[in-house]
Design a protein around this motif. Structure first.
Motif, PDB file in Angstrom:
ATOM      1  N   SER A 171     112.817  38.534 133.010  1.00  0.00           N
ATOM      2  CA  SER A 171     111.364  38.659 133.138  1.00  0.00           C
ATOM      3  C   SER A 171     110.942  39.473 134.359  1.00  0.00           C
ATOM      4  O   SER A 171     109.745  39.518 134.680  1.00  0.00           O
ATOM      5  CB  SER A 171     110.737  37.264 133.235  1.00  0.00           C
ATOM      6  N   LEU A 206     107.639  41.537 134.936  1.00  0.00           N
ATOM      7  CA  LEU A 206     106.362  40.852 135.094  1.00  0.00           C
ATOM      8  C   LEU A 206     105.975  40.676 136.553  1.00  0.00           C
ATOM      9  O   LEU A 206     104.846  40.269 136.854  1.00  0.00           O
ATOM     10  CB  LEU A 206     106.421  39.477 134.405  1.00  0.00           C
ATOM     11  N   ALA A 212     108.948  35.657 138.206  1.00  0.00           N
ATOM     12  CA  ALA A 212     109.298  36.846 137.435  1.00  0.00           C
ATOM     13  C   ALA A 212     110.688  37.368 137.796  1.00  0.00           C
ATOM     14  O   ALA A 212     111.484  37.699 136.913  1.00  0.00           O
ATOM     15  CB  ALA A 212     108.250  37.935 137.666  1.00  0.00           C
ATOM     16  N   ASP A 261     107.899  29.834 134.435  1.00  0.00           N
ATOM     17  CA  ASP A 261     107.704  30.419 133.108  1.00  0.00           C
ATOM     18  C   ASP A 261     106.476  31.328 133.110  1.00  0.00           C
ATOM     19  O   ASP A 261     105.895  31.629 134.160  1.00  0.00           O
ATOM     20  CB  ASP A 261     107.564  29.310 132.059  1.00  0.00           C
ATOM     21  N   LEU A 262     106.073  31.745 131.918  1.00  0.00           N
ATOM     22  CA  LEU A 262     104.907  32.622 131.796  1.00  0.00           C
ATOM     23  C   LEU A 262     103.634  31.955 132.301  1.00  0.00           C
ATOM     24  O   LEU A 262     102.743  32.628 132.831  1.00  0.00           O
ATOM     25  CB  LEU A 262     104.724  33.040 130.329  1.00  0.00           C
TER      26      LEU A 262
END
Length: 251
Positions: free
Chosen positions: A134, A137, A213, A219-220
């Motif tokens: 990730s 991000l 990220a 997490d998101l």
């Protein structure tokens, strides 16, 4: 040449000409990463299963980027106002948005270069940072972080009239925030009341978002919450910046 291009070029030349500024923008924060990385090399935070580098790298990166954004615009506005450059610019068709936009573009470029440099060093085998899938991000969080701290810097630079005042105010903001937001040590090691206090600080959310990220520590939802909080801080300090901005020391 457009006003935006001329101001951007002036900002760039002023930045690279001053070797002290270059050192404190890039080398000084990186020194913290190297020192802490060597001290805690190969060690894990008890009970987390994560290495200290997973905390230190995103934290020092966030602090370095925020520090550069705040100090950069604050010193520029103070100096340009004292030299009457802002008053002269005001007499031209150049709007305030162009003045700040040129500096904002420079701050984003500096932030990206810092991020690449910091992550590149942290990925060295001697430190052992492992990027999560990730990691891209981290870029929007970085952008929002630069925006938030730049807004704070406009407020500082609009009120302070001397370099000493800028340094005193900015350091009073950034140094305590670095320790309270988890840039130099895991925030989980702090007392509960300090952890709660840190939620009122923009650097906490920049740390959390970039850490989530880059290392997969969240997490998101964590990244989204951090981004929303940074956008909120930008709005608050942006309003303050508009209300406190001065074209000259007499206004």
């Amino acid at each position: 040449m457009s006003a935006f291009a001329a101001l951007s070029a002036a900002n760039y030349k002023a930045s690279v000409r001053d070797k002290t500024t270059v050192f404190f923008t890039f080398a000084f924060p990186l020194l913290f990463l190297v020192v802490f990385g060597l001290i805690f090399q190969g060690q894990e935070v008890a009970g987390s299963g994560r290495g200290y580098i997973d905390y230190i790298a995103p934290g020092v990166l966030s602090w370095g980027v925020g520090n550069a954004a705040l100090f950069g615009i604050a010193f520029t506005l103070m100096q340009w106002r004292n030299d009457d450059l802002l008053r002269l610019i005001r007499m031209t068709p150049t709007p305030l948005t162009t003045v700040l936009g040129a500096r904002y573009t420079g701050a984003l470029v500096i932030g990206l270069v810092q991020a690449v440099l910091f992550v590149g060093v942290a990925l060295l085998p001697m430190f052992g940072l492992r990027l999560a899938d990730s990691w891209p991000l981290a870029l929007p969080v970085l952008l929002l972080g630069v925006t938030a701290f730049l807004s704070m810097g406009v407020v500082v630079g609009s009120r302070a009239n001397t370099p000493e005042a800028v340094a005193a105010i900015a350091n009073s903001i950034m140094v305590p925030m670095a320790f309270l937001s988890g840039s130099f040590l895991p925030i989980d090691l702090m007392p509960g009341w300090l952890q709660n206090l840190s939620r009122a600080l923009p650097l906490r959310y920049m740390n959390d978002g970039i850490s989530a990220a880059l290392t997969g520590s969240g997490d998101l939802a964590t990244i989204g919450l951090s981004s929303a909080a940074l956008a909120g801080f930008t709005l608050v300090f942006g309003v303050l910046a508009v209300k406190t901005f001065r074209w000259s020391n007499n206004s």
